[in-house]
Design an enzyme around this catalytic site. Structure first.
Site, PDB file in Angstrom:
ATOM      1  N   ARG A 217       0.848  -1.196   0.000  1.00 52.71           N
ATOM      2  CA  ARG A 217       0.000   0.000   0.000  1.00 52.71           C
ATOM      3  C   ARG A 217       0.879   1.241   0.000  1.00 52.71           C
ATOM      4  O   ARG A 217       1.781   1.379   0.833  1.00 52.71           O
ATOM      5  CB  ARG A 217      -0.909  -0.011   1.231  1.00 52.71           C
ATOM      6  CG  ARG A 217      -1.693   1.278   1.466  1.00 52.71           C
ATOM      7  CD  ARG A 217      -2.617   1.115   2.666  1.00 52.71           C
ATOM      8  NE  ARG A 217      -3.293   2.345   3.069  1.00 52.71           N
ATOM      9  CZ  ARG A 217      -2.983   3.056   4.144  1.00 52.71           C
ATOM     10  NH1 ARG A 217      -1.977   2.676   4.947  1.00 52.71           N
ATOM     11  NH2 ARG A 217      -3.658   4.140   4.444  1.00 52.71           N
TER      12      ARG A 217
ATOM     13  N   ARG B  60     -10.348  19.976   8.881  1.00 55.89           N
ATOM     14  CA  ARG B  60      -9.527  20.349  10.030  1.00 55.89           C
ATOM     15  C   ARG B  60      -9.873  21.756  10.504  1.00 55.89           C
ATOM     16  O   ARG B  60     -10.260  22.605   9.705  1.00 55.89           O
ATOM     17  CB  ARG B  60      -8.028  20.285   9.679  1.00 55.89           C
ATOM     18  CG  ARG B  60      -7.544  18.916   9.222  1.00 55.89           C
ATOM     19  CD  ARG B  60      -6.051  18.922   8.947  1.00 55.89           C
ATOM     20  NE  ARG B  60      -5.594  17.647   8.420  1.00 55.89           N
ATOM     21  CZ  ARG B  60      -5.319  16.579   9.169  1.00 55.89           C
ATOM     22  NH1 ARG B  60      -5.436  16.664  10.485  1.00 55.89           N
ATOM     23  NH2 ARG B  60      -4.909  15.455   8.621  1.00 55.89           N
TER      24      ARG B  60
ATOM     25  N   LYS C  98     -13.267   2.557   0.608  1.00 59.46           N
ATOM     26  CA  LYS C  98     -13.033   2.486   2.050  1.00 59.46           C
ATOM     27  C   LYS C  98     -14.331   2.835   2.775  1.00 59.46           C
ATOM     28  O   LYS C  98     -14.882   3.918   2.586  1.00 59.46           O
ATOM     29  CB  LYS C  98     -11.913   3.442   2.446  1.00 59.46           C
ATOM     30  CG  LYS C  98     -10.556   3.053   1.866  1.00 59.46           C
ATOM     31  CD  LYS C  98      -9.526   4.149   2.033  1.00 59.46           C
ATOM     32  CE  LYS C  98      -9.147   4.384   3.481  1.00 59.46           C
ATOM     33  NZ  LYS C  98      -8.041   5.355   3.599  1.00 59.46           N
TER      34      LYS C  98
ATOM     35  N   THR D 274      -6.673  -1.309   9.922  1.00 60.57           N
ATOM     36  CA  THR D 274      -6.497  -0.344  11.016  1.00 60.57           C
ATOM     37  C   THR D 274      -6.251  -1.006  12.370  1.00 60.57           C
ATOM     38  O   THR D 274      -7.077  -1.770  12.857  1.00 60.57           O
ATOM     39  CB  THR D 274      -7.685   0.630  11.158  1.00 60.57           C
ATOM     40  OG1 THR D 274      -8.113   1.061   9.867  1.00 60.57           O
ATOM     41  CG2 THR D 274      -7.259   1.845  11.965  1.00 60.57           C
TER      42      THR D 274
END
Length: 481
Positions: free
Chosen positions: A35, A76, A217, A275
């Protein structure tokens, strides 16, 4: 070198794994797919790692898959005059579009799209959910909130809006540039972040123009709700548990993971569980028992692949992490309970000739001493259908196309091999017998199942199956009798 396991290992490359020697060691330890995380590293860094992988592929003679993971839009807050502030429970706090440095009462949130989608009562999560705000009132350029879970908020921390489908495209300007770059480079899979709706996947597919397969995802509640529609337009799925665990209660993630894995398997599309699988191995050469159980659980569920992130990209023990994952996989797949669980979860709706043929191949392999199922495929579709059955013998993906062989490295139980273009089934049988012997799956005294489509070199025509010896003389003599 052939793998002794069916589940695949995806290893993320980064500062700890950017040299030929380390990447080669990761491959030899068990990594099947590498990846490339587009959130970190320049295009020059990505190109260099890509070149190393392709050199290792050439040196070892084995197709290697490359997954480019697009960053997606990053939400953010802005910066604070003091760098950070402590927010107390019950205190008011505003987010707005002002460029002024933040303080203990407010901060910039430079995303008008978020304000457009908010309403009173919406939760806002900051810094991976460590801080939780509740919107009291809002407008097109502000949101007045109450702090429900306090803590330290600092410059440019991420913001999650779990209960809202945001009017944001999954592809930012950076993602579009990165997508074009990695497609031209020759990456095999594109992992698409921030998917909320099937239209996000369709847009990425149009931009990729067939140069890479699209892996969605699933990391937002909206994606979970729209999963069936997203799965239908995707080539594969990643269960991205990091953001899922932020935007949803952590106890909700395990059952969601199981449902996503089963759904992808039923659709014959590869699914990665990702993860924090061996998170402690970033700093320790030995994982925790809970982490080993987590990896084992994903394998028992039937995931096509398990993934390492920071463990192999930035950790102190990248090779040990891959080795551990490889050993766990071999141990689980050697367990009789594994076969029982996998076979009990086989729920396939068969509606085509290809479905029936791949089911027959698995049944033949389970009731006779067949050593491998060999599939000739232009696109990999037949191979994926066989993998959905989770047979007890290896699957050989035989194709003249290197790009197909590389994409199949992500598929459960599949071993890719490049063969010459075939025009007759007899030639295909001979090529399959040789490939099975060369890979060490069978001897001249043993047999394999061979599947192909006639006429050859037309996608979606799988219509013939043969049990064939791996001794060419017996194949030739059978043809002349």
């Amino acid at each position: 070198m052939r793998r002794l396991r069916n589940v695949k290992i995806v290893a993320t490359l980064g500062p700890a794994s950017s040299s030929y020697d380390v990447i080669r060691a990761l491959f030899e330890a068990g990594a099947d797919v590498f990846r490339l995380n587009m959130s970190h590293g320049s295009h020059d860094d990505i190109r260099a790692r890509h070149e190393i992988i392709r050199q290792i592929e050439k040196d070892t003679g084995r197709p290697i898959g490359i997954l480019a993971d697009l960053q997606g839009p990053k939400l953010r807050v802005g910066t604070f005059a003091n760098g950070s502030e402590d927010l107390a429970v019950g205190a008011p706090f505003r987010m707005d579009l002002s460029d002024a440095p933040g303080d203990a009462t407010r901060v910039t949130l430079p995303h008008p799209e978020i304000f457009a989608a908010l309403e009173a009562g919406t939760p806002l999560l900051v810094n991976d959910g460590k801080i939780r705000l509740r919107v009291d009132s809002c407008g097109p350029d502000f949101a007045d909130c109450t702090v429900e879970v306090g803590g330290t908020i600092s410059n440019r921390k991420g913001v999650n809006v779990p209960d809202v489908v945001l009017p944001l495209a999954a592809l930012s300007d950076k993602d579009r540039k990165d997508l074009e770059f990695v497609c031209d480079l020759g990456c095999d899979w594109l992992a698409l972040s921030f998917v909320q709706r099937p239209e996000d996947v369709v847009e990425a597919r149009e931009l990729a123009r067939g140069r890479a397969a699209i892996l969605s995802k699933i990391e937002k509640p909206a994606a979970v709700r729209a999963y069936d529609a997203i799965l239908e337009v995707s080539d594969g799925i990643m269960v991205a548990r990091g953001d899922l665990g932020v935007e949803l209660p952590v106890h909700a993630v395990p059952p969601i993971q199981k449902r996503l894995v089963r759904g992808a398997r039923a659709a014959a599309k590869p699914v990665i569980v990702a993860t924090q699988m061996l998170e402690s191995m970033i700093e320790s050469p030995i994982p925790t028992r809970a982490e080993v159980s987590d990896v084992s659980g994903a394998i028992y569920e039937g995931a096509d692949a398990v993934m390492l992130s920071a463990e192999s990209a930035a950790g102190s023990y990248p090779i040990e992490a891959v080795t551990t994952m490889n050993n766990v996989a071999i141990s689980v797949e050697s367990d009789q309970t594994y076969r029982e669980v996998i076979e009990a979860s086989r729920r396939v709706k068969r509606s085509s000739v290809a479905d029936a043929i791949v089911a027959a191949s698995r049944e033949i392999a389970e009731s006779t001493p067949i050593k491998a199922i060999c599939c000739f495929s232009q696109t990999g579709t037949t191979v994926s259908l066989v993998a959905r059955e989770r047979p007890r013998v290896p699957i050989m993906a035989l194709t003249p196309l290197m790009e197909t062989a590389r994409r199949m490295t992500l598929t459960w139980g599949t071993h890719s091999a490049i063969t010459e273009m075939q025009s007759r089934f007899k030639g295909a049988v001979l090529a399959a017998a040789k490939a099975a012997r060369d890979a060490g799956f069978a001897t001249t005294e043993e047999s394999v199942v061979v599947m192909a489509g006639v006429p050859f070199n037309h996608a979606g025509t799988t219509n013939i199956l043969r049990v064939a010896p791996c001794d060419e003389s017996k194949i030739v003599s059978a043809e002349t009798e």
